[in-house]
Structures are given as structure tokens and as C-alpha cells.
Design a protein around this motif. Structure first.
Motif: not given
Length: 135
Positions: A68, A78, A19, A30, A25
């Protein structure tokens, strides 16, 4: 506690590499790639504790945008669209935050993320259980 005390560095790197591009993402894939599907509810609670940076008992939009970075300081932030989609998956009452007592994760392939809000009547204490269901 560090996230690498719970999740393997190899799985984290693999999940993050999937991602890297903006708007790539996907929280479902994930969670699967990073290895949450093989963790106990107690381990998943610890991951939530790491993600809840201000220790409020909730993950707010600002914390979610930095999701993240909890896995690697060099990871990207993000995008607004990714953050909103992720928040929508866990924010069942529209208050702009995700509360969790535990993440219940099955130990097989994840196909769907389902969020359920539970509320204790007397204490106004909200619990969101993220159930990762398998096919």
C-alpha cells in the motif's frame, strides 16, 4: 516513473480509503478500485516494476507487506495475515515470492483473481501471469 503516471490519484485515494483498517485489505477489490482493470498489459507491467522495489524481478514478502505504501507513503503496512493471503494468491510454487511477466487485465468488472505459473524449461525462468477474470 511514479504510480500516478499510470493510475489516477482519485482512484488510488478511493482504493486506499477502502482498506484503512487492519485486516480490511482485499487484493481483488483493491485492484478493481485502483483502476487496474482499465489498463493495458504494458501499463500493468510498469506497475509491477514499481512494486518490485529491489528490481529482482520478483515481489518478495517484505515488499508485499509494504504494498500500500507504493500508492501513498502515508498508507499503512499490510498485516501479516493480509500479506500471507496476498502472497498465496500469486506464489504458485511456494518459493515465497511472486514473479510476473505481465498482468493481463480485462476492462470490465473484476470478480476473481487467478494466478497461473508458467515455466520455460531451458532457462528456469518463472513467469506468473495474474489473470483478472470477469463475470
Amino acid at each position: 516513473m511514479a504510480i500516478t503516471d499510470i493510475l489516477s490519484t482519485k482512484d488510488i485515494e478511493s482504493a486506499l480509503s477502502s482498506c484503512q483498517a487492519a485486516d480490511s485489505f482485499n487484493y481483488k477489490s483493491f485492484f478493481s478500485t485502483v483502476g487496474l482493470s482499465s489498463k493495458t498489459p504494458d501499463q500493468i507491467k510498469k506497475v509491477f516494476g514499481i512494486l518490485d522495489q529491489d528490481k529482482s524481478g520478483f515481489i518478495e514478502e517484505e515488499e508485499l507487506q509494504l504494498f500500500l505504501k507504493n500508492f501513498s507513503s502515508s498508507a499503512r503496512v499490510l498485516t501479516a495475515a493480509e500479506t500471507k493471503a496476498f502472497l498465496a494468491a500469486g506464489d504458485t510454487d511456494g518459493d515465497g515470492k511472486i514473479g510476473v511477466e505481465g498482468l493481463i487485465v480485462t476492462k470490465t468488472r473484476i470478480s476473481e483473481l487467478l494466478c497461473i505459473k508458467l515455466q520455460k524449461r531451458k532457462s528456469n525462468y518463472h513467469i506468473v501471469a495474474w489473470l483478472l477474470l470477469v463475470s
